[in-house]
Design an enzyme around this catalytic site. Structure first.
Site, PDB file in Angstrom:
ATOM      1  CD  GLN A  72      -2.932   0.362  -0.119  1.00  0.00           C
ATOM      2  OE1 GLN A  72      -2.837  -0.930  -0.305  1.00  0.00           O
ATOM      3  NE2 GLN A  72      -3.513   1.260  -0.890  1.00  0.00           N
ATOM      4  CG  HIS A 109      -0.553   2.558  -4.226  1.00  0.00           C
ATOM      5  ND1 HIS A 109      -0.745   2.217  -5.421  1.00  0.00           N
ATOM      6  CD2 HIS A 109      -1.063   1.378  -3.438  1.00  0.00           C
ATOM      7  CE1 HIS A 109      -1.703   1.056  -5.469  1.00  0.00           C
ATOM      8  NE2 HIS A 109      -1.503   0.367  -4.502  1.00  0.00           N
ATOM      9  CD  GLU A 132      -7.903   2.924  -2.098  1.00  0.00           C
ATOM     10  OE1 GLU A 132      -7.181   3.165  -1.397  1.00  0.00           O
ATOM     11  OE2 GLU A 132      -8.391   3.041  -3.252  1.00  0.00           O
ATOM     12  CG  HIS A 133      -7.498  -1.539  -0.505  1.00  0.00           C
ATOM     13  ND1 HIS A 133      -6.843   0.008  -1.040  1.00  0.00           N
ATOM     14  CD2 HIS A 133      -7.883  -1.788  -1.843  1.00  0.00           C
ATOM     15  CE1 HIS A 133      -6.703   0.000  -1.875  1.00  0.00           C
ATOM     16  NE2 HIS A 133      -7.462  -0.812  -2.766  1.00  0.00           N
ATOM     17  CG  ASP A 169      -4.105  -3.064  -5.996  1.00  0.00           C
ATOM     18  OD1 ASP A 169      -5.215  -2.718  -5.508  1.00  0.00           O
ATOM     19  OD2 ASP A 169      -3.145  -2.819  -5.433  1.00  0.00           O
ATOM     20  CG  HIS A 221     -51.253  18.459  -9.758  1.00  0.00           C
ATOM     21  ND1 HIS A 221     -50.671  19.965 -10.001  1.00  0.00           N
ATOM     22  CD2 HIS A 221     -49.983  17.921  -9.698  1.00  0.00           C
ATOM     23  CE1 HIS A 221     -49.430  20.009 -10.030  1.00  0.00           C
ATOM     24  NE2 HIS A 221     -48.922  18.927  -9.944  1.00  0.00           N
TER      25      HIS A 221
END
Ligand code: PMP
Length: 764
Positions: free
Chosen positions: A249, A252, A304-305, A338, A397
């Site tokens: 991670q 990245h 996120e993960h 991924d 209406h």
């Protein structure tokens, strides 16, 4: 016990978000909006040092990139795209029509976005995998146009790997434009880049700011900032594996985060020690007292993960409330997601998982809602409309409803809508019944001979063979006698056997248990018509694969939910080698059904494979060689897991006491059946020889039927004398052929006699 951990992180709203950045980006947006292509060119020259003209990448460059790419990379991208496709198919919109009240029908229909724009960053690390994650779902959702913008390198082209991935995803419109100017061009349109309906994709601070600033004018995807993972551990997974996950991670980007939350203090310490010091600011380790506390930490963070590296990981899933992409168990690293699982790696970050989902097909389209109201339906709605319209003071209406009610509606019949796929499916068709044929031919029903049903001219067991039946009681729904007889006949354990009302019921139960809306099911073609009927009835997606191309069937089967194989095949009579079925089942992620309705005539079986292959199920019937079509007895042989699944959906007693007893009796007399089959195989040979001698084409058969050339009018000519053959409708691969069941010598002679009288052509 849980302590609120101090896990700070960068959120998308923390990204450089200064007024100065916004001003700078807004100026770029305004310039592009005003000056179009000229502005894009000037800005590209300013920021990237080149200004390719035109900005659109020549399709030849895309082809060249694909040709020059390493074969292993292309192969991997293709496999990744195939997995994304398989997952994406399950995400396709599928909603039923709702009959709200009699005569009031409401539904929604899917409309893909017409044109979508995908931003792909260049810079430090161009990610071809992200191109697939964004473009494959766009294509599957039905978007007519997908455009990629990505900054040019020194050669004036986006990174080669991005072109390769675009080619694999089938995207042909790529512009060598990056930064805020690319977002502006997609959002507002220029002379060469038409405006899009929605902008997708990650980017640097300028791109992120640009997406935020154009979001009033064009739709944009989710907030995306630095990547993050939380690994929850109970100490059961080797520390080295988890260190690799955390570092994966962190690699990245410098602001990416990896957090370990462990219930095992010794492991937490060990991991803290093992982590590469260069990631010291990005990787954090927390020790907590329990899994509950660990999940509380994870949920509060909303990563996120989330990797649940613990025992029995799936049982903790219910406690996960906030996370983007969850990885279960010791062998589910985020890196697999991924690149390869088929799940999407475009996932909200910075806590945005509270309100946003990972990228899916739904992001690439929208729905229309539709209402259909009958006169009676409107009358039923009027009491709802009236008080509400009055309360809101909307008298027009009210009038628009009342004026329609003034015309008194004729009484109408209301009937509920069947499910969409049922309304649209192909039902099973028989040939004409005995009664219809007899009437048309002017003969008695007893004179009709059925050469169309592939049944046998003998009866496997009769009521006279049976003891007194207790028909006032239900049968024992475990059918112990019948199951034992099948176990002995098929030489397999009792817990692998499921009995049912004919093979058809078992096929239906398999479809019910394994095929859901949109699930791909491979149907070799031509084959037994029920596979298509059952797949469509279940809402599945039929994937037709020519039976004459076994490699194609094998390829399609890899990602199918169910693959239907008929062996030997009805109606072609051909037999697939068991080695082929073995290989196909090993490659397939789904269930492989081998329908051996005609096993007794071919003597080739896949039953021994069932022991090893948990995804294989063999279905057989007593309708053919055992001469019991009227009793409706069939059975499936599978691993115990599939058998347990069938037991869940099986009606309690679909097989009658009498049928079970007839089946048991017939199975116990297998030697008689075998002798009859041997005689029939002789008859098949003479019948085929005699038909060939008349000039017709007869294809080789491993069954009790023959496929024979059938010139126009011949089937009717036979039926006029009560001889019914199986025909194939217009458009069928076997149009121009007929399927003829081998019957008794005397019955076959009647057929031959009539064929001799035919003075038309022999081929269609
Ligand atoms: N599978 C195949 C290939 C068949 O041809 C048939 C019957 N024509 C069946 C299944 C259905 O068999 P049952 O009578 O046991 O429902």
């Amino acid at each position: 016990m849980s302590q609120a951990p101090s896990l700070s992180r960068t959120t998308s709203s923390d990204l450089p978000h200064t007024e100065e950045l916004d001003r700078e980006v807004q100026a770029v947006l305004d310039q592009v909006r005003r000056d179009g292509d000229r502005a894009v060119r000037d800005l590209t020259m300013r920021f990237d040092g080149v200004a390719p003209e035109p900005s659109r990448v020549d399709p030849k460059e895309i082809e060249r990139a694909l040709d020059q790419a390493p074969a292993a990379l292309v192969e991997a991208l293709r496999a990744s795209a195939a997995n994304l496709t398989r997952v994406g198919l399950a995400q396709r919109f599928s909603e039923e029509v709702v009959d709200v009240r009699p005569g009031v029908r409401v539904w929604r229909i899917w409309r893909p976005l017409q044109r979508v724009g995908v931003y792909v960053p260049g810079g430090r690390a161009p990610y071809p995998s992200s191109v697939l994650m964004l473009c494959v779902p766009a294509r599957l959702a039905g978007c007519a146009e997908v455009v990629i913008c990505s900054p040019p390198g020194k050669d004036g082209l986006p990174a080669q790997n991005i072109l390769v991935a675009a080619a694999v995803a089938g995207v042909t419109e790529i512009h060598a434009v990056g930064g805020a100017q690319a977002v502006a061009a997609m959002a507002y349109g220029t002379e060469t880049i038409s405006r899009v309906d929605k902008v997708f994709g990650p980017g640097n601070a300028h791109v992120t700011a640009a997406k935020r600033l154009v979001s009033g004018d064009v739709a944009v995807d989710m907030p995306a900032g630095p990547s993050e993972v939380i690994v929850v551990s109970d100490g059961s997974v080797p520390s080295g594996w988890l260190v690799a996950d955390l570092e994966a991670q962190a690699e990245h980007a410098p602001d990416a985060l990896g957090i370990l939350v462990s219930t095992d203090p010794a492991q937490a310490e060990e991991i803290a020690r093992l982590v590469d010091p260069k990631y010291a600011t990005q990787i954090r380790v927390r020790s907590v007292a329990s899994m509950e506390a660990a999940l509380e930490v994870a949920n509060a963070f909303g990563p996120e993960h989330l990797i649940l590296a613990c025992r029995d990981a799936e049982s903790w899933l219910g406690s996960v409330t906030h996370a983007g992409s969850v990885f279960l168990g010791s062998h589910s690293p985020a890196a697999a997601g991924d690149y390869a699982t088929g799940a999407n790696h475009v996932i909200p970050t910075g806590g945005a998982v509270r309100a946003y989902s990972p990228l899916g097909l739904e992001a690439f389209g929208r729905t229309l809602q539709v209402q259909a109201i009958s006169p009676q339906g409107l009358a039923r709605l009027a009491p709802v409309v009236e008080p509400l319209a009055r309360a809101e003071g909307f008298l027009a209406h009210l009038r628009s409803v009342q004026t329609r009610l003034d015309t008194t509606a004729a009484a109408e019949r209301h009937f509920p809508q069947p499910r969409r796929n049922v309304a649209a499916m192909h039902p099973y068709h028989w040939e004409a019944s005995d009664a219809e044929v007899a009437k048309r031919a002017g003969i008695s029903e007893g004179e009709v001979l059925r050469f169309d049903t592939n049944t046998c001219p003998w009866v496997g067991a009769t009521l006279a063979d049976l003891d007194q039946q207790e028909l006032n009681e239900y049968p024992d729904s475990n059918y112990p006698g019948l199951v034992s007889a099948v176990a002995e006949y098929a030489s397999c354990p009792r817990d692998t056997i499921t009995v049912g009302a004919g093979a058809d019921e078992l096929l239906q139960l398999l479809a019910l248990a394994f095929i859901g809306p949109g699930d791909p099911a491979v149907i070799p073609s031509p084959s037994y018509a029920m596979y298509l009927t059952l797949t469509e009835a279940a809402g599945g997606l039929p994937v037709m694969a020519p039976v004459s191309e076994p490699d194609g069937v094998m390829r399609s089967a890899r990602q199918a939910r169910v693959t239907w194989l008929c062996n030997p095949n009805n109606p072609t009579g051909e037999l697939l080698p068991t080695g082929f079925v073995d290989e196909l089942a090993r490659q397939s992620a789904g269930l492989v059904v081998v329908d051996e309705a005609y096993f007794e005539f071919s003597q080739s079986t896949c039953v021994p494979l069932v022991r090893e292959l948990g995804n294989l199920v063999v279905v057989r019937t007593l309708s053919k060689a055992f001469g019991l079509a009227g009793a409706r007895v069939g059975y499936a042989i599978s691993g115990p897991e599939v058998a347990a699944t069938l037991a869940r959906v099986r009606p309690p007693a679909s097989l009658s006491t009498t049928s079970a007893a007839l089946g048991t009796r017939a199975l116990k007399d297998a030697p008689t059946m075998r002798a009859r089959v041997q005689a029939l195989l002789q008859d098949r040979q003479s019948l085929a020889g005699a038909i060939r001698a008349m000039g017709f084409t007869v294809s080789p058969s491993s069954t009790n039927f023959l496929l024979v050339s059938c010139p126009l009018g011949l089937a009717d000519f036979l039926e006029a004398k009560g001889l019914v053959v199986r025909r194939f409708p217009q458009g069928h691969a076997l149009r121009g052929w007929m399927r003829i069941t081998v019957r008794s010598g005397r019955e076959n002679a009647r057929l031959l006699e009539r064929l001799v009288a035919w003075d038309g052509p022999r081929a269609s």
